[in-house]
Motif scaffolding. Structure first.
Motif, PDB file in Angstrom:
ATOM      1  N   GLY A 120      -6.047   3.057 -11.286  1.00 60.08           N
ATOM      2  CA  GLY A 120      -6.912   4.214 -11.196  1.00 60.08           C
ATOM      3  C   GLY A 120      -7.116   4.966 -12.496  1.00 60.08           C
ATOM      4  O   GLY A 120      -8.110   5.685 -12.646  1.00 60.08           O
ATOM      5  N   THR A 121      -6.192   4.818 -13.458  1.00 60.55           N
ATOM      6  CA  THR A 121      -6.358   5.534 -14.721  1.00 60.55           C
ATOM      7  C   THR A 121      -7.217   4.752 -15.708  1.00 60.55           C
ATOM      8  O   THR A 121      -7.512   5.252 -16.795  1.00 60.55           O
ATOM      9  CB  THR A 121      -4.989   5.816 -15.380  1.00 60.55           C
ATOM     10  N   ARG A 142     -11.286   5.002 -12.779  1.00 59.20           N
ATOM     11  CA  ARG A 142     -11.733   6.397 -12.827  1.00 59.20           C
ATOM     12  C   ARG A 142     -13.080   6.571 -12.121  1.00 59.20           C
ATOM     13  O   ARG A 142     -13.307   7.558 -11.426  1.00 59.20           O
ATOM     14  CB  ARG A 142     -11.837   6.868 -14.281  1.00 59.20           C
ATOM     15  N   GLY A 161      -3.569   6.875  -5.923  1.00 59.66           N
ATOM     16  CA  GLY A 161      -3.511   5.929  -7.030  1.00 59.66           C
ATOM     17  C   GLY A 161      -2.094   5.606  -7.436  1.00 59.66           C
ATOM     18  O   GLY A 161      -1.195   6.458  -7.344  1.00 59.66           O
ATOM     19  N   LEU A 169      -3.947  11.095 -12.914  1.00 60.05           N
ATOM     20  CA  LEU A 169      -4.592  10.909 -11.613  1.00 60.05           C
ATOM     21  C   LEU A 169      -4.840  12.245 -10.928  1.00 60.05           C
ATOM     22  O   LEU A 169      -5.892  12.442 -10.303  1.00 60.05           O
ATOM     23  CB  LEU A 169      -3.716  10.012 -10.730  1.00 60.05           C
ATOM     24  N   CYS A 214      -6.968  12.745  -7.639  1.00 59.75           N
ATOM     25  CA  CYS A 214      -6.375  11.619  -6.910  1.00 59.75           C
ATOM     26  C   CYS A 214      -4.876  11.867  -6.725  1.00 59.75           C
ATOM     27  O   CYS A 214      -4.196  12.326  -7.643  1.00 59.75           O
ATOM     28  CB  CYS A 214      -6.619  10.337  -7.714  1.00 59.75           C
ATOM     29  N   PRO A 258      -1.189  10.849  -6.733  1.00 56.38           N
ATOM     30  CA  PRO A 258      -0.434   9.753  -7.347  1.00 56.38           C
ATOM     31  C   PRO A 258       0.724   9.257  -6.491  1.00 56.38           C
ATOM     32  O   PRO A 258       1.367  10.025  -5.770  1.00 56.38           O
ATOM     33  CB  PRO A 258       0.094  10.382  -8.637  1.00 56.38           C
TER      34      PRO A 258
END
Length: 323
Positions: free
Chosen positions: A12-13, A18, A33, A44, A49, A51
Motif C-alpha cells: 500500500g505504500t 497509494r 494495509g 498508511l 488506511c 495499518p
C-alpha cells in the motif's frame, strides 16, 4: 447500496498501492494495509488506511488480523525501493516475490477471504513485435517481469488447489503521480538526459494510474459480491492497458513535447546497458501491443484516459498540484 468490502493491501505504500487506497476509499470500502514497521504504518495512516504490521515472508499476527476480511491484494515490488535490480539478482528476487505471494494465498485460504488479486505486468508476456497480445498469450518474461512472471503458473495452481478465487492483473506501464514516471523519467527529460534506445519502434502499452486503480476496485467487487459457488475457482488473468499502444519513440517524444523540451536522441542498445543496466534496457525495448477487451467485458471497465495523448496532460497537471 452494496455493503462495503474489507480490503487488505500488501504494498500500500508503493506507487500502485497509494492509488488503490484512494480509489477504494472513494468507493466507500474499508481499507487496511500491510506495513513492515511502525514507520511505514504511519505512512498508511496519512493515506487514511489502517495499518497492520507484518511481513509476507514471516508468519505472524497479520495472518490472523485479516480473518473475516473480503479481499487481499498483492501489489508489492521485489527488491529495495530506489535501487535498480541487476540480472544477477533475478533468481533471489523471483524466489522472494513468489514466496511472498504464496504466503498471501495461504493466508487468504486459512482466513476464509473471498479471494485474492495479484499483480504481474505486461512485460511478463515478453517481446512480440507488432503482434497483438491478449490473455491467452503465454508468459515469456523479460526485463523487470523476470522477478514475477515465471511464478504465474505455480501461484495459479496453488490458489486453485486451495480453492482460492484468484485474479491476476497485468498492468501496462503505469504513469501518473509517482514512481518511475515522476522520479526518473521526468527529471531525465527536464535535464535533457532521456534517450530513445535503438530505433524506438517497439510498442509499449500504458495505463494511467487512476484508470488502473479503478480496475482493481472493479476486480475486487467482482470477487467480493459474487454469489458463492461450489465450482472450482480457476485463476484468471486480466490485462489493464489503455486503448492505443504507442512506440517507445512516440512515447518519449510525447513526454518531451509536453514539457517543452527538445526531442530525445537515439542511443545504441550497448550504450543503454552501460547507462541504465540490462534489465531496464530490456524492459524499454520490449514490444507488446496488449489488448484490453477482457477487462472491459468482464469488469465493465471504462477508461477515463483511453490514450496517453489524453492521460499525459492530466498526469502532469496532477503533479503540479501536489508540488
Amino acid at each position: 447500496m452494496a455493503v462495503p468490502l474489507k480490503i487488505f493491501i500488501a504494498g500500500g505504500t508503493g506507487f500502485i498501492g497509494r492509488h488503490l487506497i484512494k480509489a477504494f476509499q472513494a468507493h466507500n470500502h474499508e481499507v487496511y494495509g500491510l506495513a513492515r514497521d511502525s514507520g511505514r504504518g504511519k505512512i498508511l495512516e496519512t493515506l487514511g488506511c489502517k495499518p497492520i504490521i507484518g511481513n509476507l515472508l514471516t508468519s505472524g499476527p497479520w495472518e490472523r488480523a485479516i480473518e473475516n476480511f473480503d479481499i487481499a491484494i498483492g501489489c508489492t515490488k521485489p527488491g529495495k525501493r530506489g535501487q535498480a535490480p541487476t540480472q544477477k539478482q533475478v533468481p533471489e528476487l523471483l524466489k522472494s516475490h513468489t514466496d511472498a505471494c504464496a504466503s498471501l494465498i495461504k493466508a487468504v485460504h486459512e482466513s476464509k477471504l473471498r479471494g485474492i488479486i495479484l499483480t504481474f505486468g505486461v512485460l511478463a508476456y515478453g517481446n512480440h513485435g507488432e503482434e497483438w497480445v491478449d490473455e491467452e498469450t503465454e508468459f515469456e518474461p523479460v526485463g523487470y517481469a523476470r522477478f514475477s512472471g515465471p511464478a504465474r503458473k505455480s501461484l495459479a495452481h496453488l490458489a486453485e488447489s486451495w480453492r482460492v478465487k484468484a485474479t491476476f492483473l497485468a498492468p501496462g506501464w503505469v504513469y501518473g503521480n509517482g514512481s518511475w514516471f515522476k522520479d526518473q523519467l521526468l527529471p531525465q527529460v527536464n535535464e535533457g538526459r532521456v534517450n530513445i534506445i535503438g530505433t524506438g519502434d517497439n510498442y509499449m502499452s500504458f495505463i494511467h494510474a487512476e484508470d488502473l486503480a479503478e480496475a482493481y476496485v472493479l476486480a475486487a467487487e467482482q470477487i467480493g459480491y459474487a454469489v458463492p459457488s461450489d465450482t472450482l475457482p480457476l485463476a484468471q488473468v486480466i490485462n489493464l492497458v489503455d486503448d492505443e499502444p504507442v512506440t517507445q519513440k512516440d512515447w518519449l517524444s510525447g513526454v518531451s513535447g509536453a514539457l517543452g523540451k527538445p526531442q530525445p536522441t537515439a542511443i545504441s542498445v550497448e550504450e543503454a546497458v552501460k547507462q541504465a543496466g540490462e534489465l531496464w534496457t530490456e524492459s524499454m525495448m520490449c514490444s507488446s501491443r496488449v489488448k484490453n477487451e477482457t477487462a472491459k467485458k468482464v469488469l465493465g471497465w471504462n477508461l477515463k484516459f483511453p490514450t496517453v495523448t489524453q492521460g499525459l496532460p492530466a498526469a502532469l497537471a496532477s503533479m503540479s498540484r501536489t508540488t
